[in-house]
Motif scaffolding. Structure first.
Motif, PDB file in Angstrom:
ATOM      1  N   TYR A  10      45.262  44.425  45.436  1.00 36.20           N
ATOM      2  CA  TYR A  10      44.192  43.789  44.661  1.00 36.20           C
ATOM      3  C   TYR A  10      42.868  43.968  45.392  1.00 36.20           C
ATOM      4  N   THR A  11      41.779  43.762  44.654  1.00 30.55           N
ATOM      5  CA  THR A  11      40.445  43.746  45.265  1.00 30.55           C
ATOM      6  C   THR A  11      39.790  42.397  45.006  1.00 30.55           C
ATOM      7  N   LEU A  12      38.849  42.066  45.862  1.00 31.19           N
ATOM      8  CA  LEU A  12      38.055  40.854  45.725  1.00 31.19           C
ATOM      9  C   LEU A  12      36.652  41.222  46.173  1.00 31.19           C
ATOM     10  N   VAL A  13      35.667  41.086  45.258  1.00 30.71           N
ATOM     11  CA  VAL A  13      34.320  41.599  45.510  1.00 30.71           C
ATOM     12  C   VAL A  13      33.296  40.475  45.429  1.00 30.71           C
ATOM     13  N   VAL A  90      39.013  42.764  50.589  1.00 34.30           N
ATOM     14  CA  VAL A  90      37.809  41.978  50.309  1.00 34.30           C
ATOM     15  C   VAL A  90      36.565  42.817  50.628  1.00 34.30           C
ATOM     16  N   PHE A  91      35.637  42.875  49.669  1.00 34.03           N
ATOM     17  CA  PHE A  91      34.430  43.684  49.809  1.00 34.03           C
ATOM     18  C   PHE A  91      33.174  42.839  49.619  1.00 34.03           C
ATOM     19  N   LEU A  92      32.119  43.189  50.374  1.00 42.04           N
ATOM     20  CA  LEU A  92      30.785  42.626  50.137  1.00 42.04           C
ATOM     21  C   LEU A  92      29.943  43.730  49.516  1.00 42.04           C
ATOM     22  N   VAL A  93      29.139  43.343  48.520  1.00 40.64           N
ATOM     23  CA  VAL A  93      28.233  44.291  47.860  1.00 40.64           C
ATOM     24  C   VAL A  93      26.815  43.812  48.109  1.00 40.64           C
TER      25      VAL A  93
END
Ligand SMILES: Cc1cc(-c2ccco2)c2oc(N)nc2c1
Length: 162
Positions: A10-13, A90-93
């Motif tokens: 999964y991803t979490l942005v 987990v990503f930060l944009v």
């Protein structure tokens, strides 16, 4: 020896507005995690990279288009009576285009990064967000009870690289 568990990607942005010191969260309107604020994201499809999946889910759920993103953490979630773990990237944009818009999945809302609504978020969030605020990459493992609210066991720490 340990039997490897099955896991699903999964991803979490989290879109960040550094100058205002705010992060965009989404109130999940249905399905898994309903009635909680969380990052945008979902399952990674067979045809895409994890980062591509992250950008796709962000656009689908918030209408924001990520111009750059950095992975800041890895979360592994295990559940009583469920053999498949969730492997959440987990990503930060920091650079994005567009204006956030509500979707049928998510109602977006900006929050002061030093005043997150942890009572309306998953129980693990208040444990790993401090790493995000310190700019430290992290790996966390959380074993949830069947009620999906109580953490029975956890392992969490900073890492040099993901
Ligand atoms: C058990 C669990 C699941 C998720 C999740 C669902 C979809 C992507 O991640 C979480 O997200 C956060 N912040 N805590 C979480 C706990």
């Amino acid at each position: 020896e340990h039997q490897a568990m099955a896991h699903r990607l999964y991803t979490l942005v989290f879109p960040m507005n550094k100058q205002d010191g705010k992060v965009l969260l989404g109130m999940k309107k249905r399905g898994f995690g309903r009635d909680k604020f969380n990052g945008f994201g979902g399952k990674v499809e067979a045809k895409e990279t994890i980062a591509e999946g992250a950008a796709r889910e962000l656009a689908e759920e918030s209408e924001l288009v990520a111009k750059s993103m950095k992975q800041c953490g890895l979360l592994l979630f295990y559940f009583e009576n469920d053999p498949v773990a969730m492997e959440v990237h987990v990503f930060l944009v920091h650079e994005y285009e567009g204006t956030e818009a509500e979707s049928d999945e998510m109602r977006p809302q900006w929050f002061d990064i030093h005043d997150l609504p942890f009572k309306l978020m998953w129980a693990d969030d208040s444990l790993w967000w401090p790493y995000v605020l310190k700019g430290q990459k992290f790996v966390g493992q959380f074993w949830f009870k069947a009620n999906q609210a109580t953490i029975a066991r956890q392992k969490l720490g900073a890492v040099e690289s993901l």
